[in-house]
Design an enzyme around this catalytic site. Sequence first.
Site, PDB file in Angstrom:
ATOM      1  N   CYS B  50       0.825  -1.213   0.000  1.00 25.30           N
ATOM      2  CA  CYS B  50       0.000   0.000   0.000  1.00 25.30           C
ATOM      3  C   CYS B  50       0.864   1.269   0.000  1.00 25.30           C
ATOM      4  O   CYS B  50       0.394   2.343  -0.329  1.00 25.30           O
ATOM      5  CB  CYS B  50      -0.961  -0.004   1.179  1.00 25.30           C
ATOM      6  SG  CYS B  50      -0.138  -0.238   2.748  1.00 25.30           S
ATOM      7  N   ASN B  51       2.131   1.121   0.369  1.00 22.78           N
ATOM      8  CA  ASN B  51       2.994   2.299   0.455  1.00 22.78           C
ATOM      9  C   ASN B  51       3.996   2.428  -0.688  1.00 22.78           C
ATOM     10  O   ASN B  51       4.730   3.408  -0.748  1.00 22.78           O
ATOM     11  CB  ASN B  51       3.765   2.298   1.771  1.00 22.78           C
ATOM     12  CG  ASN B  51       2.937   2.860   2.892  1.00 22.78           C
ATOM     13  OD1 ASN B  51       2.137   3.760   2.663  1.00 22.78           O
ATOM     14  ND2 ASN B  51       3.092   2.329   4.078  1.00 22.78           N
ATOM     15  N   ARG B  52       4.085   1.426  -1.541  1.00 21.91           N
ATOM     16  CA  ARG B  52       5.080   1.504  -2.623  1.00 21.91           C
ATOM     17  C   ARG B  52       4.792   0.520  -3.745  1.00 21.91           C
ATOM     18  O   ARG B  52       4.194  -0.550  -3.502  1.00 21.91           O
ATOM     19  CB  ARG B  52       6.482   1.249  -2.076  1.00 21.91           C
ATOM     20  CG  ARG B  52       6.701  -0.155  -1.535  1.00 21.91           C
ATOM     21  CD  ARG B  52       8.061  -0.316  -0.910  1.00 21.91           C
ATOM     22  NE  ARG B  52       8.123   0.383   0.378  1.00 21.91           N
ATOM     23  CZ  ARG B  52       8.896   1.419   0.624  1.00 21.91           C
ATOM     24  NH1 ARG B  52       9.698   1.873  -0.309  1.00 21.91           N
ATOM     25  NH2 ARG B  52       8.894   1.994   1.814  1.00 21.91           N
ATOM     26  N   GLN B 114       5.640  -5.539   8.830  1.00 28.15           N
ATOM     27  CA  GLN B 114       5.031  -6.271   7.711  1.00 28.15           C
ATOM     28  C   GLN B 114       5.904  -6.275   6.465  1.00 28.15           C
ATOM     29  O   GLN B 114       5.790  -7.168   5.633  1.00 28.15           O
ATOM     30  CB  GLN B 114       3.689  -5.636   7.347  1.00 28.15           C
ATOM     31  CG  GLN B 114       2.620  -5.905   8.389  1.00 28.15           C
ATOM     32  CD  GLN B 114       1.316  -5.256   7.991  1.00 28.15           C
ATOM     33  OE1 GLN B 114       1.316  -4.151   7.467  1.00 28.15           O
ATOM     34  NE2 GLN B 114       0.228  -5.933   8.245  1.00 28.15           N
ATOM     35  N   GLN B 118       6.391  -8.827   3.112  1.00 24.00           N
ATOM     36  CA  GLN B 118       5.970  -8.375   1.782  1.00 24.00           C
ATOM     37  C   GLN B 118       7.110  -8.494   0.769  1.00 24.00           C
ATOM     38  O   GLN B 118       6.904  -8.923  -0.365  1.00 24.00           O
ATOM     39  CB  GLN B 118       5.473  -6.929   1.863  1.00 24.00           C
ATOM     40  CG  GLN B 118       4.133  -6.820   2.592  1.00 24.00           C
ATOM     41  CD  GLN B 118       3.790  -5.410   3.015  1.00 24.00           C
ATOM     42  OE1 GLN B 118       4.688  -4.580   3.216  1.00 24.00           O
ATOM     43  NE2 GLN B 118       2.513  -5.133   3.179  1.00 24.00           N
ATOM     44  N   GLU B 190     -14.422  -0.314  14.100  1.00 27.23           N
ATOM     45  CA  GLU B 190     -13.230  -0.882  13.464  1.00 27.23           C
ATOM     46  C   GLU B 190     -12.056  -1.062  14.444  1.00 27.23           C
ATOM     47  O   GLU B 190     -11.408  -2.108  14.464  1.00 27.23           O
ATOM     48  CB  GLU B 190     -12.812   0.030  12.310  1.00 27.23           C
ATOM     49  CG  GLU B 190     -11.823  -0.618  11.376  1.00 27.23           C
ATOM     50  CD  GLU B 190     -11.327   0.351  10.314  1.00 27.23           C
ATOM     51  OE1 GLU B 190     -10.274   0.098   9.750  1.00 27.23           O
ATOM     52  OE2 GLU B 190     -12.005   1.382  10.090  1.00 27.23           O
ATOM     53  N   THR B 191     -11.811  -0.019  15.277  1.00 28.98           N
ATOM     54  CA  THR B 191     -10.655  -0.109  16.186  1.00 28.98           C
ATOM     55  C   THR B 191     -10.866  -1.200  17.225  1.00 28.98           C
ATOM     56  O   THR B 191      -9.946  -1.951  17.551  1.00 28.98           O
ATOM     57  CB  THR B 191     -10.418   1.245  16.899  1.00 28.98           C
ATOM     58  OG1 THR B 191     -10.566   2.282  15.946  1.00 28.98           O
ATOM     59  CG2 THR B 191      -9.047   1.314  17.509  1.00 28.98           C
TER      60      THR B 191
END
Lengths: 276, 419
Positions: B50-52, B114, B118, B190-191
């Site tokens: 999700c970040n790259r 994580q 990944q 959600e939390t």
Amino acid sequence: MLILAKLTEALLPLAYCAAVAMYAMAFLRRDERAQRWGRPAAMVALVVHSLLIFALTMHHGHCLVYTPFELMTMLSYTITLTYVVVELATGERGTGVFFLGLALVFQTVSSMFGPGVESAPPNPLLFDNNVGLHIAAGLFGYTGFAMSAVYGALYLLLYHEIKSNRFGALYNRLPSLGLLQRMGELSALMGLLFLSVAIVIALVALPGILPTFSYSDPKLIVEFAIWGLYAGTLLARYLLRLDGRKVMILSLIGFFGSVLSLTVINALLSGFHKFS
Amino acid sequence: MLNIHAIGTSHKHSPVEVRERLAFGEEELPDALHDLQATIPGESAIISTCNRTELYIRPSAEGINAEQLKDWLRKRKGSDLPDSYFFQLHGSTAVRHLLEVASGVDSQVVGDIQIIGQVKQSYLIAREQGAARKVLTRLFETALRTGKRVKSETDLFAGAVSISYVAVELARKIFYPLTNKRTLVVGAGETGEMTVRNLHAQGVRSVTISNRTEQRGLDLIGRLGFGEWMPLPTLNERLHEFDIVIVAAGAPTWLVGYDAARAASQRRSGQTQLYVDISVPRNVDPRVGTLPNVFCKDMNDLNSVIETNVERRRAELPRADAIIAEELAEFNSWCNRLPVTPVIAQLQQQARAIMQTELEKQRGKFSAAEFGQVERLVESVVKRIIGIPMSHLLDTEADPESVLQTAEHLRKLFKLDGE
């Protein structure tokens, strides 16, 4: 036996140094290799120490409580043994650096400054096996209580850190409150068992050995009181479901109470119940 | 310099909308790798989180440049994003970047645990598809080892940095064992759900859910696959049953007041209890935390844990950098020796072939036992002789230029490569 004693006496500080270094690296740097090798290193130190105690006891022919340096090595041994049992029972290695560090200090002083020979012949009573067992069991008992008090202090420290939202090094490095309590209870339980042995020997065997033995010996009475306090606390822990801070405070009170009362008795009644 | 390219985008170069457009799903990766191989022959791997989204390429032909790689990515994703959203690295800096990614140094939240998994997944897919071969295999294995070393030798991954993890960490810091503790979650948001999932992952089995709307609570139990239902009006009278109470309800008033918590604590004989209030506005009276053996933490408290942990992780960056530098040097050293590897293999092969030929000529002159002895002797002599130039080729301290020269001399002297 003397050669074995000399050899193990020289080796022991090194073995403790290695164990303390491993535990310190694991505690401070979370080094995985140090975490893996800490326990084997502590075991090696314990085995070498057992050999030293055996060799010295065989050589002198009595329990090692005659000189301060003999007491120190015994104290170091009881700390290590109690700690290793607690660690094996809980699997937690986060407090090893404190206890093995203490054992290292006592043993190093004993190894470096302890005279190889006893300057004067010890009290003949020390050569009696029952007396030796009584003293050794008592020493183990009080070490267990002392360690329980240390766990109690660490518990209260962490308790206040969490209550006051201080999430620093202590919060990150110390085991959980529940585990500290468990370790404290285990130490106290070991102390209680050994003190029970010391008391039983005192009641059964000592009257025939000590000419001045009396059931109103203040040390014996205090021992009973301390035994009662710890037994009561441990019982209350399970029967009344006492938990957390109260148990740890009682453990601290028990330890300081016993130190204080024994100090007062020794100061006031120095001629009685004395073996050295 | 080793011809490795790294191009792509990350949280440092583009907003989430752009990253979403360039992302590859795991199921899309095999086809994308084949397409990339067809366009730019060589070795390749794609990391997409999700970040790259990052491409690692070792082209087999000269002359491939970053523009071609960016064009492939644009074409593949059907977008015409400007260059400013992309980064492009080459050689040692590309290698270093991957080591930083795999060790969590380059993550949005430093020390994101994580990322190791990944990167490993991306590598395994590239290897399965035959896209990662000798060099990229070595590169990714170096990166994964770096990540593992940073994890075990530093505190970069230590301490939770999300509310749900911090709540679980707090529970672990208070209770032992955690697994037999009874947990109540008030609220089906959600939390709360994340927190209870994390607690369950830590072995907590007794979970009770309570919520204003029963259906939402039952839905949550259905999603979780575990848990019991408790009607919200019974909250105060059953509070004493639970060791951990997580309140994530967002109600306008206190759901757990001081008196209710005190009564619960008394009914529990003062046994330790933890209240985690992750509601905004708060739903647990903060005075609850003043009760002995009762811990009460709200969002502010949990955020201060996060801040402490983030600071602690940042302080570990120099140690992580030192590990990355070590691994990078080792990888570069391996790369510098890549051209000499075939020379070593051929030299050994040729020496063995000569030895076997000459030995066969003499076989009839010896008994089987004597021949065995002679064979061992000759083998030992040959090994010793070729060991001298080989030790120079394998010397990690030697100047790479001189190693390459030696390899060239050996190639000529021993007529290697069929010369």
